[in-house]
Design an enzyme around this catalytic site. Structure first.
Site, PDB file in Angstrom:
ATOM      1  N   HIS A 180      70.079  39.286  40.974  1.00 16.71           N
ATOM      2  CA  HIS A 180      70.045  38.371  42.112  1.00 16.71           C
ATOM      3  C   HIS A 180      70.804  38.877  43.340  1.00 16.71           C
ATOM      4  O   HIS A 180      70.820  38.220  44.372  1.00 16.71           O
ATOM      5  CB  HIS A 180      70.609  37.005  41.716  1.00 16.71           C
ATOM      6  CG  HIS A 180      72.095  37.030  41.482  1.00 16.71           C
ATOM      7  ND1 HIS A 180      72.630  37.442  40.291  1.00 16.71           N
ATOM      8  CD2 HIS A 180      73.133  36.730  42.295  1.00 16.71           C
ATOM      9  CE1 HIS A 180      73.952  37.375  40.371  1.00 16.71           C
ATOM     10  NE2 HIS A 180      74.286  36.956  41.584  1.00 16.71           N
TER      11      HIS A 180
HETATM   12  C1  UD1 Z   1      75.870  33.064  44.828  1.00 16.26           C
HETATM   13  C2  UD1 Z   1      77.129  33.899  45.089  1.00 16.26           C
HETATM   14  C3  UD1 Z   1      77.140  35.111  44.164  1.00 16.26           C
HETATM   15  C4  UD1 Z   1      76.990  34.687  42.714  1.00 16.26           C
HETATM   16  C5  UD1 Z   1      75.736  33.844  42.584  1.00 16.26           C
HETATM   17  C6  UD1 Z   1      75.516  33.365  41.191  1.00 16.26           C
HETATM   18  C7  UD1 Z   1      77.970  33.898  47.400  1.00 16.26           C
HETATM   19  C8  UD1 Z   1      78.091  34.708  48.632  1.00 16.26           C
HETATM   20  N1  UD1 Z   1      77.152  34.410  46.460  1.00 16.26           N
HETATM   21  O1  UD1 Z   1      74.755  33.873  45.162  1.00 16.26           O
HETATM   22  O2  UD1 Z   1      78.364  35.770  44.306  1.00 16.26           O
HETATM   23  O3  UD1 Z   1      76.897  35.839  41.907  1.00 16.26           O
HETATM   24  O4  UD1 Z   1      75.844  32.710  43.461  1.00 16.26           O
HETATM   25  O5  UD1 Z   1      74.288  32.725  41.077  1.00 16.26           O
HETATM   26  O6  UD1 Z   1      78.601  32.875  47.281  1.00 16.26           O
HETATM   27  N2  UD1 Z   1      69.040  28.294  45.444  1.00 16.26           N
HETATM   28  C9  UD1 Z   1      68.273  27.345  44.807  1.00 16.26           C
HETATM   29  N3  UD1 Z   1      68.910  26.456  43.997  1.00 16.26           N
HETATM   30  C10 UD1 Z   1      70.250  26.458  43.812  1.00 16.26           C
HETATM   31  C11 UD1 Z   1      71.018  27.411  44.490  1.00 16.26           C
HETATM   32  C12 UD1 Z   1      70.405  28.331  45.293  1.00 16.26           C
HETATM   33  O7  UD1 Z   1      67.061  27.309  44.937  1.00 16.26           O
HETATM   34  O8  UD1 Z   1      70.754  25.613  43.051  1.00 16.26           O
HETATM   35  C13 UD1 Z   1      68.360  29.297  46.293  1.00 16.26           C
HETATM   36  C14 UD1 Z   1      68.340  28.944  47.738  1.00 16.26           C
HETATM   37  O9  UD1 Z   1      67.139  29.375  48.264  1.00 16.26           O
HETATM   38  C15 UD1 Z   1      69.472  29.750  48.320  1.00 16.26           C
HETATM   39  C16 UD1 Z   1      69.448  31.005  47.441  1.00 16.26           C
HETATM   40  O10 UD1 Z   1      69.052  30.529  46.156  1.00 16.26           O
HETATM   41  O11 UD1 Z   1      69.300  30.029  49.660  1.00 16.26           O
HETATM   42  C17 UD1 Z   1      70.757  31.712  47.329  1.00 16.26           C
HETATM   43  O12 UD1 Z   1      71.801  30.809  46.911  1.00 16.26           O
HETATM   44  P1  UD1 Z   1      73.323  31.089  47.393  1.00 16.26           P
HETATM   45  O13 UD1 Z   1      74.251  30.144  46.750  1.00 16.26           O
HETATM   46  O14 UD1 Z   1      73.351  31.184  48.868  1.00 16.26           O
HETATM   47  O15 UD1 Z   1      73.596  32.557  46.858  1.00 16.26           O
HETATM   48  P2  UD1 Z   1      73.338  33.218  45.433  1.00 16.26           P
HETATM   49  O16 UD1 Z   1      72.387  34.325  45.631  1.00 16.26           O
HETATM   50  O17 UD1 Z   1      73.037  32.182  44.382  1.00 16.26           O
END
Ligand code: UD1
Length: 369
Positions: free
Chosen positions: A211
């Protein structure tokens, strides 16, 4: 709520890896007299599969406060969490705020607390990839700078903090709190029936998680990875729980077809994933936590990154870095296996107890808020 009986310690969690680290410390603090821990969920992760299922499986109480910050750019997400967290601190006036790991929620809440004069404790302090292009590296360095108590999982982390000028009396080597949860949960899991559900036998399949922006945001890199997985899946079962971020990019770039016979599934609950990890022949990942969990389990791990903030998993554990190009991945996935490491010092399931003891020693008496 009466201020006299209000929470005096706030634990912050926002994203999937935070929940696994919060669970054992919340339990340890609850068992100490005078500590009234409160859980704040920032809402960085919000899907059932990314959040609520972890609370259910790990027996974490419903958060006292849900900030509902959600997704967005790094600035939007960090700013939104900060704005929503400030009123909680104003209301509770806690004696201490505890943050975990390196996600945006970690830094946002540490910054709010520090600015409001509330001491911050950071669990998983001192890890460094020295790669400033990683959002997590920025979060780690700044959170450590803002923290009053720094709980390190390994000796290298203590050394990093000392090198950056953090006074040694604030740093404690406590071991790896994720391993607390792993050792607690593993005996509770019916591994046989989980493997049966996936139709796999021990050591006869590969488990994949990806991811990181460096792997999934760039089309050419992601296509190289999916092509490699498709090739390997032609002759061995590959199970790939797909993170929402990865799912979105696979769909946008039209790459699902190149995964071939790879068995892609939605993000998995903690126990299911742990059972699959414990029995895999090899795990391919770019997650920080999975590098540590495979070392704790003695399962070979390939990390598709140029660096790791967790060198102990390579020096002592079962981890190895691998390039993300298709040839390197196929070669590594086919040939890796059988490597065994040792369990790093203090990865013994007692990190949360050590942290709770230290917090009580430093902040006792914890006055009513
Ligand atoms: C975040 C953390 C990363 C961690 C990861 C674990 C930061 C900078 N990154 O990355 O260090 O390893 O979490 O998973 O804090 N989304 C959903 N549903 C959710 C959450 C996210 O659909 O419940 C999608 C959204 O489109 C969102 C994208 O995933 O924009 C990324 O989510 P985000 O929390 O921004 O970063 P991660 O890639 O999950």
């Amino acid at each position: 709520m009466s201020r006299l009986n209000g929470p005096n310690v706030v634990l912050v969690a926002g994203a999937r890896p935070n929940f696994v680290k919060l669970a054992p410390l919340h339990r340890a603090l609850l068992s100490r007299s005078g500590v009234r821990p409160s859980i704040v969920h920032t809402g960085q992760h919000y899907d059932d599969a990314m959040s609520a299922v972890f609370f259910r499986e790990l027996g974490i109480p419903t958060p006292d406060v849900e900030l509902g910050a959600g997704s967005g750019s790094h600035t939007e997400q960090t700013a939104s969490i900060m704005l929503r967290f400030e009123p909680t601190i104003t209301k509770y006036k806690p004696r201490l705020v505890i943050v975990f790991g390196d996600v945006n929620s970690t830094l946002a809440c540490a910054l709010v607390a520090a600015k409001m004069g509330i001491p911050v404790a950071h669990v998983e302090a001192g890890l460094r990839s020295n790669d400033w292009t990683m959002p997590e590296e920025i979060n780690r360095v700044l959170t450590d700078r803002l923290s009053d108590r720094l709980y390190a999982p390994s000796r290298d982390a203590c050394n990093n903090l000392a090198r950056e000028g953090i006074p040694e009396e604030r740093i404690r080597l406590v071991g790896n709190i994720m391993v607390d949860t792993l050792l607690w949960q593993l005996p509770l899991i019916d591994q046989v029936s989980i493997l049966r559900t996936f139709g796999v036998e021990p050591q006869r399949y590969i488990l994949v998680t990806l991811h990181r922006p460096s792997n999934v945001d760039d089309g050419a890199t992601l296509e190289g990875i999916t092509t490699a997985l498709g090739r390997v899946a032609a002759s061995e079962t590959v199970i790939f729980p797909v993170h929402p971020r990865t799912r979105d990019h696979l769909a946008r770039l039209g790459l699902k077809g190149s995964l071939g016979r790879t068995h892609s599934v939605d993000p998995l609950p903690y126990r299911t994933f742990l059972a699959l990890m414990a029995n895999a022949r090899v795990v391919l990942t770019d997650s920080g936590g999975v590098q540590e969990e495979t070392t704790a389990l003695g399962v070979p791990c390939l990390t598709a990154r140029q660096n790791t903030e967790r060198p102990v998993t390579i020096l002592e554990g079962t981890n190895r870095l691998v390039d993300s190009d298709p040839e390197s991945l196929v070669e590594a996935l086919k040939n890796d296996g059988g490597r065994r490491g040792r369990i790093p010092d203090l990865w013994d399931g007692r990190a949360a107890e050590r942290i709770a003891d230290d917090l009580l020693a430093v902040y006792t008496p914890l006055p009513a808020s």
